[in-house]
Scaffold this motif. Sequence first.
Motif, PDB file in Angstrom:
ATOM      1  N   LEU A 215       0.820  -1.207   0.000  1.00  0.00           N
ATOM      2  CA  LEU A 215       0.000   0.000   0.000  1.00  0.00           C
ATOM      3  C   LEU A 215       0.854   1.257   0.000  1.00  0.00           C
ATOM      4  N   THR A 216       1.913   1.241   0.812  1.00  0.00           N
ATOM      5  CA  THR A 216       2.764   2.425   0.941  1.00  0.00           C
ATOM      6  C   THR A 216       3.453   2.762  -0.376  1.00  0.00           C
ATOM      7  N   GLY A 217       3.817   1.738  -1.139  1.00  0.00           N
ATOM      8  CA  GLY A 217       4.569   1.989  -2.354  1.00  0.00           C
ATOM      9  C   GLY A 217       3.763   2.110  -3.618  1.00  0.00           C
ATOM     10  N   VAL A 218       2.499   1.665  -3.606  1.00  0.00           N
ATOM     11  CA  VAL A 218       1.767   1.552  -4.864  1.00  0.00           C
ATOM     12  C   VAL A 218       1.548   2.904  -5.536  1.00  0.00           C
ATOM     13  N   SER A 219       1.177   3.928  -4.771  1.00  0.00           N
ATOM     14  CA  SER A 219       0.974   5.253  -5.357  1.00  0.00           C
ATOM     15  C   SER A 219       2.285   5.853  -5.824  1.00  0.00           C
ATOM     16  N   LEU A 220       3.353   5.600  -5.077  1.00  0.00           N
ATOM     17  CA  LEU A 220       4.673   6.102  -5.448  1.00  0.00           C
ATOM     18  C   LEU A 220       5.105   5.539  -6.798  1.00  0.00           C
ATOM     19  N   PHE A 221       5.072   4.214  -6.943  1.00  0.00           N
ATOM     20  CA  PHE A 221       5.520   3.601  -8.188  1.00  0.00           C
ATOM     21  C   PHE A 221       4.574   3.921  -9.347  1.00  0.00           C
ATOM     22  N   ALA A 222       3.283   4.001  -9.066  1.00  0.00           N
ATOM     23  CA  ALA A 222       2.323   4.317 -10.126  1.00  0.00           C
ATOM     24  C   ALA A 222       2.597   5.697 -10.711  1.00  0.00           C
ATOM     25  N   ARG A 223       2.786   6.693  -9.851  1.00  0.00           N
ATOM     26  CA  ARG A 223       3.063   8.044 -10.332  1.00  0.00           C
ATOM     27  C   ARG A 223       4.438   8.117 -10.984  1.00  0.00           C
ATOM     28  N   LEU A 224       5.428   7.427 -10.418  1.00  0.00           N
ATOM     29  CA  LEU A 224       6.761   7.406 -11.017  1.00  0.00           C
ATOM     30  C   LEU A 224       6.719   6.846 -12.431  1.00  0.00           C
ATOM     31  N   SER A 225       5.868   5.825 -12.656  1.00  0.00           N
ATOM     32  CA  SER A 225       5.785   5.233 -13.994  1.00  0.00           C
ATOM     33  C   SER A 225       5.139   6.195 -14.983  1.00  0.00           C
ATOM     34  N   ASP A 226       4.224   7.035 -14.507  1.00  0.00           N
ATOM     35  CA  ASP A 226       3.635   8.051 -15.367  1.00  0.00           C
ATOM     36  C   ASP A 226       4.678   9.096 -15.778  1.00  0.00           C
ATOM     37  N   ILE A 227       5.560   9.452 -14.840  1.00  0.00           N
ATOM     38  CA  ILE A 227       6.514  10.536 -15.064  1.00  0.00           C
ATOM     39  C   ILE A 227       7.792  10.048 -15.732  1.00  0.00           C
ATOM     40  N   TYR A 228       8.333   8.927 -15.266  1.00  0.00           N
ATOM     41  CA  TYR A 228       9.652   8.481 -15.727  1.00  0.00           C
ATOM     42  C   TYR A 228       9.600   7.287 -16.671  1.00  0.00           C
ATOM     43  N   GLY A 229       8.414   6.755 -16.912  1.00  0.00           N
ATOM     44  CA  GLY A 229       8.289   5.678 -17.885  1.00  0.00           C
ATOM     45  C   GLY A 229       7.959   4.342 -17.263  1.00  0.00           C
ATOM     46  N   ARG A 230       7.160   3.530 -17.971  1.00  0.00           N
ATOM     47  CA  ARG A 230       6.724   2.237 -17.463  1.00  0.00           C
ATOM     48  C   ARG A 230       7.908   1.276 -17.291  1.00  0.00           C
ATOM     49  N   ARG A 231       8.820   1.257 -18.279  1.00  0.00           N
ATOM     50  CA  ARG A 231       9.875   0.252 -18.280  1.00  0.00           C
ATOM     51  C   ARG A 231      10.800   0.363 -17.066  1.00  0.00           C
ATOM     52  N   SER A 232      11.315   1.558 -16.817  1.00  0.00           N
ATOM     53  CA  SER A 232      12.278   1.718 -15.729  1.00  0.00           C
ATOM     54  C   SER A 232      11.664   1.399 -14.375  1.00  0.00           C
ATOM     55  N   ILE A 233      10.410   1.777 -14.161  1.00  0.00           N
ATOM     56  CA  ILE A 233       9.767   1.531 -12.867  1.00  0.00           C
ATOM     57  C   ILE A 233       9.380   0.071 -12.724  1.00  0.00           C
TER      58      ILE A 233
ATOM     59  N   LYS B 195       5.931   7.489 -21.270  1.00  0.00           N
ATOM     60  CA  LYS B 195       5.771   8.557 -20.288  1.00  0.00           C
ATOM     61  C   LYS B 195       4.518   9.339 -20.666  1.00  0.00           C
ATOM     62  N   VAL B 196       3.593   9.477 -19.734  1.00  0.00           N
ATOM     63  CA  VAL B 196       2.345  10.179 -20.045  1.00  0.00           C
ATOM     64  C   VAL B 196       2.120  11.380 -19.137  1.00  0.00           C
ATOM     65  N   GLY B 197       3.054  11.640 -18.230  1.00  0.00           N
ATOM     66  CA  GLY B 197       2.906  12.753 -17.302  1.00  0.00           C
ATOM     67  C   GLY B 197       4.091  13.686 -17.407  1.00  0.00           C
ATOM     68  N   SER B 198       4.007  14.784 -16.677  1.00  0.00           N
ATOM     69  CA  SER B 198       5.092  15.760 -16.661  1.00  0.00           C
ATOM     70  C   SER B 198       6.092  15.399 -15.574  1.00  0.00           C
ATOM     71  N   SER B 199       7.251  16.014 -15.631  1.00  0.00           N
ATOM     72  CA  SER B 199       8.280  15.785 -14.621  1.00  0.00           C
ATOM     73  C   SER B 199       8.268  16.899 -13.581  1.00  0.00           C
ATOM     74  N   GLY B 200       7.099  17.434 -13.305  1.00  0.00           N
ATOM     75  CA  GLY B 200       6.964  18.534 -12.371  1.00  0.00           C
ATOM     76  C   GLY B 200       7.124  18.096 -10.929  1.00  0.00           C
ATOM     77  N   VAL B 201       6.534  18.890 -10.011  1.00  0.00           N
ATOM     78  CA  VAL B 201       6.677  18.647  -8.584  1.00  0.00           C
ATOM     79  C   VAL B 201       6.079  17.293  -8.217  1.00  0.00           C
ATOM     80  N   PHE B 202       6.864  16.513  -7.483  1.00  0.00           N
ATOM     81  CA  PHE B 202       6.393  15.201  -7.051  1.00  0.00           C
ATOM     82  C   PHE B 202       5.735  15.328  -5.682  1.00  0.00           C
TER      83      PHE B 202
END
Length: 458
Positions: free
Chosen positions: A57-75, A187-194
Amino acid sequence: MNGKSNRSILIILFAGVLMGALDISIVGPAIPSIEEALQIPPRDLGWIFSIYVLFNLTGVSLFARLSDIYGRRSIYILSLFIFALGSLVVAISGNFTYLLVGRAVQGFGASGIFPVASAVVGDIFPREKRGRVLGLIGAVFGIAFIIGPIIAGVMLHYFKWHSLFIINLPVAIVLILASMRFIPATKVGSSGVFDWKGILSLGLMLAAFTYGVNRIEASSFLHSILSWKVMPFLILTLAMGMLTFLVEKSALNPVLKLNYFRNRQIVIAGIIAVSTGLVQSTFVFIPVFAVGEFGVSSSQASFMLVPLVFATALGSPVFGRLIDRYGSKIVINLALALTFIGFTILSVFEVTKFIFYLSGVFVGLGLSVLSGSSLRYIMLNETEAIDRAVTQGMLTIFISLGQLTGAALIGMILARYTVSDGYVHMFLFLSVMLVAVFVLSLRLKKRNEEQDMPSGIS
């Protein structure tokens, strides 16, 4: 992207989900052996499950948003690596503390596997094919639950429980190498403020909730809730929940999209997901129930899950295609009815092996829908492309909240009653809950309404 590339991607995604699901299916049969080897009190057995879910639970939102910003493959690759590291820690652990540390790392790594895999499906497949593809992912869960009990049964006969987790390591290495080549770096999101404030406040809320509910004593329920062992953590849960709401309301890139909670379809899907988590949590302890009820060994108990998991594996692709043809509502209604029948059989009739297996078939067919394609199909249809991974993460949070609550509830019941009586009470509770959820599910959108989506959603 051509069909051959899509097939390669699906194989990698399926194998990753298989690895995570295989770990879940192995843990259930291993619990009696772990309990005996490490001398764990029955009241604490739930932590083997809860610590995994908490860090998931603690990590799911973190990794989900990271994949939007930095790409599905790397995450996806990072998630696989962390999961493998946790598996190694569990495999070499010699006491309960190290076991829990390993399970926590596993849960954190797995938190990126499932939502990212579902988001990739949304990225590369059109809406009319998502149901059957997500259904196939659901079938992978069924395959894992077939393989898991068999592997656990054989290996527990010859080896100690530590060896069960070694199997994740070679699989993870192959998947990481394959992901580097085939998984798209979408990547489908911006690299703005996390949204670090949202991640921390949500994590603290979930941690306080998990710790609090696992310290409630069934024998003195009200007194236990009002005690200093529980009440401060429940108050902290409420406070951090309010803080999370305020933080996410003003965040530029929130990990929880609060505006989606105004969507009736998503709210109903979330409630069904919590209920699904409650149902799922019971099956971690089913081998313990079989050992106590039928007097079988731990390895024999693991093989008794085979009818349930065969039903899950067979039902997932079939119901996935039915969702594409008839929509999610009618299939979810059917799944809830089948699951209700399964638990009602266990709570009303004398539990013989025939009843145990028959119930498993009904519940397995129901879970093949609820744990597989249906809810993720709804989330993909109701959200925009930029939020696919985040909303898949939200769904995982809903399911995990149900799992946490269910694991704590089972722990309380088992501490108060015998194994047999405790599970009868639990099965009856689940039957009543499923009736209420079925009534709510009648308000889901019909097939024609699902097809008539806003232009910004695809």
